[in-house]
Design an enzyme around this catalytic site. Structure first.
Site, PDB file in Angstrom:
ATOM      1  N   ASP A  14       0.826  -1.219   0.000  1.00  0.00           N
ATOM      2  CA  ASP A  14       0.000   0.000   0.000  1.00  0.00           C
ATOM      3  C   ASP A  14       0.862   1.271   0.000  1.00  0.00           C
ATOM      4  O   ASP A  14       1.639   1.502   0.911  1.00  0.00           O
ATOM      5  CB  ASP A  14      -0.861  -0.075   1.281  1.00  0.00           C
ATOM      6  CG  ASP A  14      -1.754   1.136   1.509  1.00  0.00           C
ATOM      7  OD1 ASP A  14      -1.728   2.083   0.708  1.00  0.00           O
ATOM      8  OD2 ASP A  14      -2.503   1.107   2.522  1.00  0.00           O
ATOM      9  N   HIS A  29      -3.874   4.431   6.556  1.00  0.00           N
ATOM     10  CA  HIS A  29      -2.779   3.878   5.753  1.00  0.00           C
ATOM     11  C   HIS A  29      -1.411   4.142   6.381  1.00  0.00           C
ATOM     12  O   HIS A  29      -1.182   5.199   6.985  1.00  0.00           O
ATOM     13  CB  HIS A  29      -2.812   4.482   4.350  1.00  0.00           C
ATOM     14  CG  HIS A  29      -4.084   4.195   3.615  1.00  0.00           C
ATOM     15  ND1 HIS A  29      -4.259   3.057   2.858  1.00  0.00           N
ATOM     16  CD2 HIS A  29      -5.255   4.877   3.545  1.00  0.00           C
ATOM     17  CE1 HIS A  29      -5.481   3.070   2.336  1.00  0.00           C
ATOM     18  NE2 HIS A  29      -6.106   4.159   2.743  1.00  0.00           N
TER      19      HIS A  29
END
Lengths: 553, 553
Positions: A193, A366
Site C-alpha cells: 500500500d 494507511h
C-alpha cells in the site's frame, strides 16, 4: 504471455490512482482476482457516477477465472463486484464484514445468485494452482486482510490497505508474526500500500481519535453531530462507546451509514448496547445533551446528511448554536473545497465545529513511511511492486525500498494494464492488456465515452446556441426561422439586441447560400456556424457550441 | 448610515473568502477604497473566467470616492482595478511595484488614462478627511504594505497580507516599530490577515526556501525547471541568485512570468545580473547543467507552461530523464488534483520532481498563529475585525484575539457587504450594502447569472436532447419531424434503438395532443418533455435537459 511456467500479475486498477483496485494473478490456466473496486469520478468526468476497471482481459480469459479474493470491504475494493459478477460469475472469498457489505451492494444492483464464501484471517484456500492465505491486517475497517499466494515460482504477499496500529479499536493486532514468518521462508514478490508513501513517520492509531472524541463529549452541553465515512466502522464504534459513556442516545442519518451500521451490528463487528440506538422521531423525547447524531457527509457531498444540515435543508435536523459538529475524516483530494464550505456554513449557523485541521479528530488508515519500511524489512521480498497509489506515491515508495537495500532493478513501477511477469528469479514488465476507465452513468455502463464527455465539457464552459430553420424541399425558400434558442450562454432577457443581431447574421448567411444555390446541409450548417460563431465571439469573447438544425417540408 | 460622525468600514470582498479583496472606508462625505482584487472561479461557476466584487455601493456614492490605496501587487488585491476604474476614475496610490503590475493590467484591458501615484512605506497621504499611512510589511512579493487611517474617531490599522519574516529576501524587515508605535498611541480598530489563522506556530521565512533551492542546484546534473507564482518576486529572485551561483543561464516561459520579471527588473525590485537572462532560442547553445527554466504552472493550470511540459505539449521544452523540476508553491484549495496530475506526468517522463509535500520548497506568505498574536499584541486595538479569510479562518482568528484578552463583544466577525459602524468608543454591524460575486466571462461583466450557470451545470451532468418539429399554422398537422438531436447524453451511433424509440414516443405524444386539438405551444412542449423524459430515465437512469422547439409554417 502464454508461457505456462510464469506467474503473471496484472493490475487492472489501483496503479497510478487511488481507487478501483483490482489485480489479476495468473499462472497457466488459473486466474485469481484480488479485489474489485470502484473509483469516484474526477472533476472533468462530467456527470459520471462511478468509474470501474476495464475487465476485457478477464472476459477474454473467462474460463480460467477461479475466484475473487477480497482484502476488505471498502468501496474502492468491492464497489465494482456487481459489474464483474454479472459478466463472470465466480465465487467470492472475503471476511464476513466484507461479504456483508458486498451482499448489500449486489441486492441494490439486482445481481442474481452469487457464491459468497466467508473466510477469516489465518484461512488458506486453494484456487486452481494457487494456495491463497489470509493474514490479519489493520485498517480503518475491521477484518482488513493481507493476502499471500503460494505459486510454483514463489510466494507473493499483498498487504491490502494497512497501517501498523499498535492499539486497534477492535483489539485485533495486525499479524506481524505471519509477515515475519513469510519473510523468513522467502518471498518472491511484495505488493504494498503506497497511499501515504509521501508521509514521514508513523500514522496514528485509531485509538488516538478517542481522546479527541472524549474531550468533545465531555465539553459539549448541546447535541453532538458526528460525520465520518459510513465504512469507518472503527470510528463509529468509538463514537458509540463515547455516547454510552456520556449517556447519549444515538440517531443515524444517511442511507449508507444506516446500512453499514446494520450489517456490522448483525455480524457482531459493532457493539451497540441495547437501547442506545433510537429512531429520528424519538429525538425530541431527549434533551440536547442526551443526543448523538451520526451522519454521512464528511466529504461535503452535496446531497449528504451533513451538507443538508449545513445549508438548513435537512428534513429532521436543523443546526443551532450550542450544537457541536465533529468531522472525523480528512477531505479526499478534490473534496477540500466542499468540505471547507460545509464547515463555514455550520459555523455560520453558530455550531462549534471540530475538524481535522484544528484537532486530532482523524487519523489515516494507511501506513506512513516508517511503517512501510517495517513491512518491507519484515517481508524482505526479492521483488517489489508498490501498489495502491498515484504515480508519485508509487515512485516515492520505490525510493523507500531502494534505500532499504532492494536493488533498483527489482523494484517495478508500473501502471494499470501492465503485465508483470515472474519466474522464480526474474521479473519484467512484458506488454500490456486493455485497462482503463469504464464510466457508469445512471444505468449505463461504458456507454458514455470521450465524445459525450467533450460535449458536456464544452456546454459547461460556454453553453449552446441552437439555430433551427425550416426549408422548402427542392426549393431554396426559408419557410420558418431561423430561430435561435440559447442555454447556458447569456441570459436572453438581458441580451435581446445581441440575439436579434445574431439572428440577422444567420439569416443573411443562409440567404447568401440559398441565393447561390448552395443546398447541401453540411455547407449550410458550416456557414451558419461560421457567421454566428464569429459574431458571438466578437461581441462576447465566448465560443458557445453552435448547433444548426435544418428541417425540410 | 448617514450619520456624519461615524466611521463606516464596508468590506465588498475578502470576508468569508480568499480573494477579491476590497474594503471601503467612509467618514461623512469621504470614501477611500483599500485594494480592488479579483477571485478565481469555484468549480461550480462553469465557464466563468474571473470573479470581481459588486461595486454598486461605490457607484451610488461616486462623488465621495477620493481614491484607491493598494497594499501590494497580487491579483487578489489589484485584479479588479481595471473594472473599478472604468466606472470610477479616481487616483490610485501604491508602491512602485504594485503600480507597475497595475499598469500592465490596465493596458491589457484597454483602460484609458488613470492617475497612478507611487508611494513608499513611511509615506502619509491625505484623502478627504482621512490621513492614510503606509507601513513596510513582509509578504511573498516585495514592498507589501500595511496601511493605517487616521480618522476623527480614531486610528484604523489594516495589516494587508503579511507574515513576520525575520530574514526577508529583499532585506526589508516588516516595520514592527511602526505597529508598536501605533499601538502605543492607541488604535481604534485592527483588521488583520486571517489566511493562516488555523495554523499553529510560525510561518517560515522566504529565506528557508533558499536552502532547498541550493541543494537542488548543487545536486542537479541536468536542466532545472522551476515553477512558481509569477507574482512571487522573492522566490524568483532566489532562483536567479542560485542560477548565478551555479553558473546557469535563465530562460523564462509564461506570459505573466515574463511580464512580472520585466516590470520588477525595470523598477529595480529584481536583481538580474547582465547576461543571466537568455532567449528561449539560445537554450540549445548551453549544456543541460547550464540552464534554469522559470515557468508558470505551479497550480497545474491546464494551459500553463509547466502543464504543457508535463503533457509533452510545450513548443520549446520537452522534459527528459535527468531534468529536475522544482514546484515552489502550495496548491491553492481546489487545485490539489491538477497539481498532483502534473507531478505524476513529470515523473512519468522521468524527471526528478521536488514538490512541497516531500521538501521545504515552499513557505507560505501569510502569518501563522504566533505571528497573528504578536500583531494583535503590538497593535492592541480596541476593536478587531479578522479579514482576508474564509469564514472558519475569521472565526479562528477571532478566538485567538479573545484568548489575548480582547473582549468578545469587541471582535466583529462579518461578511462581505456588512456595514461596520464605529464611533470612538462603540462598534456595531449596522445593515448591509449590495455585495456579492460579479462574474466575468469573456468580454461580459455581470451578464452571466444564476440561470445561465444552472443551465451549464445541468448540461455538464446529463447533456441535452433537442426535439424539433415543424407544424402547419392553424392546422394540426406535423409537417416535419419530430427530429431528435442529442449532445452530451449518449453516443448516438451506439444508441440508435434508444433514440428511434424515443422519437416514436415523442411523435405519439404530439399526435395525441393534436388529435385532441391541444395546440398551445406550452402544453405541447410540456407533453414532449414528460413523454421523453420518462422514457429516457427508464432506459438510462439519466435526466438530460429536454429542449422542445416548435416551428410554424
Amino acid at each position: 504471455m502464454e508461457d505456462q511456467n510464469k506467474l503473471l500479475v496484472i493490475p487492472l486498477g489501483g496503479l497510478g490512482e487511488i481507487g478501483k483496485n483490482m489485480t489479476v494473478f495468473q499462472y497457466g490456466d488459473d486466474i485469481v482476482i484480488l479485489d474489485a473496486g470502484l473509483a469516484f469520478p474526477d472533476d472533468d468526468m462530467y456527470g459520471i457516477d462511478l468509474v470501474i476497471p476495464d475487465i476485457t482481459y478477464l472476459k477474454n480469459n473467462i474460463d480460467k477465472v477461479r475466484g475473487v479474493v477480497l482484502t476488505h470491504g471498502h468501496e474502492d475494493h468491492i464497489g465494482s463486484l456487481s459489474y464483474l459478477l454479472r459478466e463472470i460469475n465466480v465465487p467470492v472469498y472475503g471476511t464476513r464484514l466484507a461479504l456483508g457489505l458486498v451482499e448489500g451492494r449486489l441486492k441494490e444492483n439486482n445481481v442474481g445468485a452469487c457464491k459468497l464464501v466467508p473466510v477469516q484471517a489465518g484461512d488458506i484456500i486453494q484456487l486452481g494452482i494457487f494456495k491463497v492465505g489470509f493474514i490479519q491486517g489493520s485498517h480503518s475497517i475491521p477484518d482488513a486482510c493481507g493476502i499471500y499466494f503460494n505459486t510454483p515460482v514463489g510466494t507473493v504477499v499483498h498487504t491490502g490497505d494497512f497501517k501498523i496500529d499498535q492499539t486497534p479499536v477492535d483489539g485485533k493486532l495486525i499479524d506481524i508474526h505471519k509477515f515475519a514468518e513469510l519473510g523468513n521462508k522467502g518471498v518472491l514478490l511484495l505488493m504494498s500500500d503506497s497511499t501515504n508513501a509521501e508521509r514521514p513517520g508513523y500514522t496514528g492509531s485509531e485509538m488516538e481519535v478517542s481522546i479527541t472524541l472524549d474531550d468533545a463529549f465531555q465539553q459539549s452541553r448541546g447535541r453532538i453531530i458526528l460525520a465520518t465515512f459510513a465504512s469507518n466502522v472503527s470510528r463509529i464504534q468509538q463514537a458509540i462507546h463515547s455516547a454510552c459513556k456520556y449517556k447519549r442516545k444515538v440517531i443515524i442519518f444517511g442511507r449508507s451509514m444506516v446500512n453499514v451500521v446494520n450489517i456490522a451490528t448483525q455480524l457482531g463487528y459493532l457493539e451497540m448496547p441495547e437501547g442506545t440506538l433510537i429512531e429520528p422521531e424519538e429525538m425530541n423525547n431527549y434533551r440536547e445533551d442526551q443526543v448523538l447524531i451520526l451522519t454521512t457527509g464528511s466529504q461535503g457531498e452535496p446531497m449528504s446528511g451533513l451538507s443538508r444540515m449545513a445549508t438548513n435543508n435537512h428534513r429532521t435536523v436543523s443546526v443551532n448554536p450550542g450544537d457541536t459538529v465533529l468531522i472525523a475524516a480528512t477531505p479526499i483530494p478534490g473534496n477540500e473545497t466542499s468540505v471547507s464550505k460545509t464547515i463555514d456554513n455550520l459555523l455560520r449557523l453558530g455550531a462549534h465545529v471540530v475538524y481535522e485541521k484544528i484537532s486530532g479528530i482523524h487519523v489515516s488508515g494507511h501506513a506512513s513511511q516508517e511503517e512501510l519500511k517495517l513491512m518491507l524489512n519484515l517481508v524482505r521480498p526479492k521483488f517489489f511492486i508498490p501498489v495502491h497509489g498515484e504515480y508519485r506515491m508509487l515512485k516515492q515508495h520505490g525510493k523507500i525500498a531502494e534505500r532499504l537495500g532492494i536493488p533498483k532493478e527489482n523494484i517495478l513501477i508500473g501502471e494499470n494494464g501492465c503485465v508483470f511477469e515472474f519466474t522464480s528469479d526474474s521479473a519484467k514488465i512484458n506488454g500490456k492488456v486493455p485497462s482503463g476507465k469504464v464510466f457508469v452513468d445512471g444505468l449505463g455502463v461504458g456507454d458514455v465515452g470521450n465524445i459525450v464527455l467533450r460535449d458536456r465539457q464544452q456546454f459547461s464552459q460556454e453553453g449552446v446556441v441552437i439555430v433551427v430553420v425550416t426549408l422548402q424541399k427542392e426549393g431554396n425558400i426559408i419557410l420558418a426561422g431561423p430561430d435561435l434558442v440559447s442555454r447556458g450562454f447569456v441570459y436572453v432577457r438581458d441580451s435581446e439586441e445581441l440575439m436579434n443581431e445574431a439572428q440577422f447574421r444567420v439569416q443573411t448567411a443562409l440567404e447568401n447560400c440559398l441565393g447561390n444555390n448552395i443546398m447541401e446541409w453540411a455547407t449550410l450548417k458550416q456557414q451558419i456556424r461560421e457567421a454566428l460563431g464569429k459574431y458571438l465571439y466578437e461581441k462576447t469573447g465566448r465560443r458557445p457550441m453552435i448547433l444548426p438544425i435544418i428541417m425540410e417540408v
